[in-house]
Design a protein around this motif. Structure first.
Motif, PDB file in Angstrom:
ATOM      1  N   GLY A  66      -5.781   6.405 -10.441  1.00  0.00           N
ATOM      2  CA  GLY A  66      -5.781   5.163  -9.667  1.00  0.00           C
ATOM      3  C   GLY A  66      -6.897   4.255 -10.138  1.00  0.00           C
ATOM      4  N   LEU A 117      -3.200  -2.508 -11.262  1.00  0.00           N
ATOM      5  CA  LEU A 117      -4.541  -2.493 -10.674  1.00  0.00           C
ATOM      6  C   LEU A 117      -5.435  -1.475 -11.379  1.00  0.00           C
ATOM      7  CD1 LEU A 117      -3.728  -2.689  -6.856  1.00  0.00           C
ATOM      8  CD2 LEU A 117      -4.568  -4.523  -8.332  1.00  0.00           C
ATOM      9  N   THR A 118      -4.860  -0.344 -11.732  1.00  0.00           N
ATOM     10  CA  THR A 118      -5.648   0.700 -12.402  1.00  0.00           C
ATOM     11  C   THR A 118      -6.156   0.204 -13.746  1.00  0.00           C
ATOM     12  OG1 THR A 118      -4.385   2.447 -11.300  1.00  0.00           O
ATOM     13  CG2 THR A 118      -5.590   3.061 -13.287  1.00  0.00           C
ATOM     14  N   LEU A 130       0.821  -1.215   0.000  1.00  0.00           N
ATOM     15  CA  LEU A 130       0.000   0.000   0.000  1.00  0.00           C
ATOM     16  C   LEU A 130       0.860   1.271   0.000  1.00  0.00           C
ATOM     17  CD1 LEU A 130      -2.769  -0.973   2.599  1.00  0.00           C
ATOM     18  CD2 LEU A 130      -2.983  -0.908   0.110  1.00  0.00           C
ATOM     19  N   THR A 135       4.007  -0.715 -12.434  1.00  0.00           N
ATOM     20  CA  THR A 135       3.939  -0.840 -10.985  1.00  0.00           C
ATOM     21  C   THR A 135       2.668  -1.590 -10.623  1.00  0.00           C
ATOM     22  OG1 THR A 135       2.697   1.209 -10.634  1.00  0.00           O
ATOM     23  CG2 THR A 135       5.115   1.376 -10.744  1.00  0.00           C
ATOM     24  N   ARG A 171       0.350  -0.650  -8.701  1.00  0.00           N
ATOM     25  CA  ARG A 171      -0.783   0.279  -8.757  1.00  0.00           C
ATOM     26  C   ARG A 171      -1.227   0.514 -10.205  1.00  0.00           C
ATOM     27  NH1 ARG A 171      -3.664   3.439  -5.564  1.00  0.00           N
ATOM     28  NH2 ARG A 171      -4.501   5.420  -6.329  1.00  0.00           N
ATOM     29  N   GLU A 172      -0.284   0.612 -11.105  1.00  0.00           N
ATOM     30  CA  GLU A 172      -0.641   0.782 -12.519  1.00  0.00           C
ATOM     31  C   GLU A 172      -1.374  -0.448 -13.039  1.00  0.00           C
ATOM     32  OE1 GLU A 172       2.975   3.715 -14.073  1.00  0.00           O
ATOM     33  OE2 GLU A 172       3.272   1.544 -14.009  1.00  0.00           O
ATOM     34  N   TYR A 209      -7.575  -2.286  -4.011  1.00  0.00           N
ATOM     35  CA  TYR A 209      -6.919  -3.247  -3.126  1.00  0.00           C
ATOM     36  C   TYR A 209      -7.934  -4.038  -2.295  1.00  0.00           C
ATOM     37  CZ  TYR A 209      -2.926  -0.208  -4.188  1.00  0.00           C
ATOM     38  OH  TYR A 209      -1.962   0.530  -4.829  1.00  0.00           O
ATOM     39  N   GLU A 234       2.947   2.438  -2.047  1.00  0.00           N
ATOM     40  CA  GLU A 234       3.115   3.158  -3.318  1.00  0.00           C
ATOM     41  C   GLU A 234       1.913   4.035  -3.666  1.00  0.00           C
ATOM     42  OE1 GLU A 234       1.673   0.410  -6.986  1.00  0.00           O
ATOM     43  OE2 GLU A 234       3.543  -0.250  -6.074  1.00  0.00           O
ATOM     44  N   ARG A 235       0.882   3.974  -2.847  1.00  0.00           N
ATOM     45  CA  ARG A 235      -0.271   4.855  -3.094  1.00  0.00           C
ATOM     46  C   ARG A 235       0.133   6.306  -2.859  1.00  0.00           C
ATOM     47  NH1 ARG A 235      -4.334   4.365   0.809  1.00  0.00           N
ATOM     48  NH2 ARG A 235      -2.609   3.766   2.165  1.00  0.00           N
TER      49      ARG A 235
END
Length: 375
Positions: free
Chosen positions: A322, A242-243, A179, A237, A239-240, A191, A181-182
């Protein structure tokens, strides 16, 4: 002749009386326990045979004060055992009759009577099941929790929006290093792993559910991400991933299309072309009070320019800030293992299949629009 017949009838009557008296004496000498023991001995093999080979979990409730006979009858009625009399005889002979506990159990017809009897010695608290569908946004999850009456959805939403982990156990911060990197102020959108969770009813709190979701994310997503990006020179990443996966999740429910759609968006990103993904506009538009929708459908072309938001990929290049929802593992894997092709456009086939058609050029895309939508 008459006397002979009369004598025979008297002898027959006397014989019947003698047989009845003998049976009565035998029954008097056999207690219910001894009869039960005999029945148990004659049918002992059945104690180790399940009713069915199918493992189908079933909830079974033992009420306070329930007797061994009542429990046995209820087990047979529910299809968990075949012979209530045998089950009762077994638990009495084994000294388990008075040790079975009131409570809620998960049993299966695949269990033998002996296994069921053992299970009924260990009651567990009542549980609740909470299903979080793939592709729901966090506000939608919160609303669903409130509607189900399971827990306070508003409290869950506050935790998920603030990313406050202080109410979780002591080791939570270390376990959820992913988390970090958020961006500052970002929510936990993306998440909140979608799955069916079983919680003890007296412990079904927003913090407990949130922790289970993050734990499941850590167990299923993080290792897969590391495995599939280990040999990539410049991987996205987490996060990328997941986006983009959240966009794929909202675009299709057809599993074999997910890698294809992920490939389209990755191709557009690589060429510096705006994603122009409808779900990002829907996310930016938010809840629609008139229709009760969290995802406005349909979204019309003329609406796109009017939705001023960094999440609107018709107005902004690259990925949105995000995730727009909480994707399942299949969509995440589709982004990590996309189909290799040169398609740049996609549109819904509008034929009821839920599938999409793809195009390499804008001209081909217009042909698809004309063909499938008559425009």
């Amino acid at each position: 002749m008459f006397q002979t017949t009369k004598r025979r009838l008297c002898l027959l009557a006397q014989t019947r009386i003698a047989v009845w008296l003998l049976c009565a004496l035998l029954l008097i000498g056999c207690s219910p326990d001894s009869l039960s023991s005999a029945y148990l001995q004659a049918n002992s093999a059945a104690l180790h045979q399940p009713v069915s080979a199918t493992e189908q979990p079933m909830q079974f409730i033992v009420a306070p004060g329930a007797t061994a006979r009542g429990i046995a009858a209820a087990l047979q009625e529910q299809g968990l055992i075949a012979d209530a009399k045998l089950f009762e005889a077994y638990v009495r002979a084994s000294g388990l009759a008075n040790r079975m506990q009131a409570g809620t159990y998960t049993l299966s017809p695949h269990m033998t009577p002996v296994q069921i009897a053992e299970a009924l010695l260990h009651a567990r608290p009542a549980t609740v099941q909470i299903t979080i569908p793939e592709g729901w946004r966090l506000e939608q999850i919160a609303a669903g929790l409130t509607a189900s009456g399971v827990m306070d959805g508003a409290a869950y939403r506050q935790l998920a929006e603030t990313g406050d982990l202080s109410g979780l156990d002591a080791g939570a911060a270390d376990r959820y290093a992913f988390l970090m990197e958020r961006p500052a102020g970002a929510t936990l959108e993306g998440y909140l792993y979608p799955d069916t969770y079983e919680l003890f009813a007296d412990q079904a709190t927003p913090a407990a559910l949130l922790q289970r979701q993050l734990d499941t994310f850590s167990e299923r997503v993080v290792p897969r991400y590391r495995q599939l990006t280990a040999n990539q020179a410049r991987p996205l990443t987490l996060r990328e991933v997941l986006t983009l996966a959240s966009i794929v999740e909202r675009e299709t429910g057809v599993d074999d299309e997910r890698p294809m759609i992920a490939g389209v968006y990755l191709n557009r990103l690589a060429r510096g072309i705006k994603l122009e993904a409808d779900p990002t506009v829907q996310y930016a538009m938010g809840y629609q009070p008139k229709t009760g929708q969290w995802w406005k459908s349909p979204v019309f072309l003329e609406e796109y320019a009017g939705v001023v938001s960094p999440y609107n990929t018709y107005l902004n290049e690259g990925l949105p800030p995000g995730p727009i929802a909480n994707p399942g593992l299949r969509s995440i894997e589709a982004v990590l293992q996309p189909a290799q092709h040169d398609f740049l456009f996609l549109m819904a086939a509008a034929d009821g299949s839920g599938r999409h058609v793809f195009a390499r050029t804008f001209a081909e895309h217009l042909e698809n629009v004309k063909r499938y939508r008559g425009q």
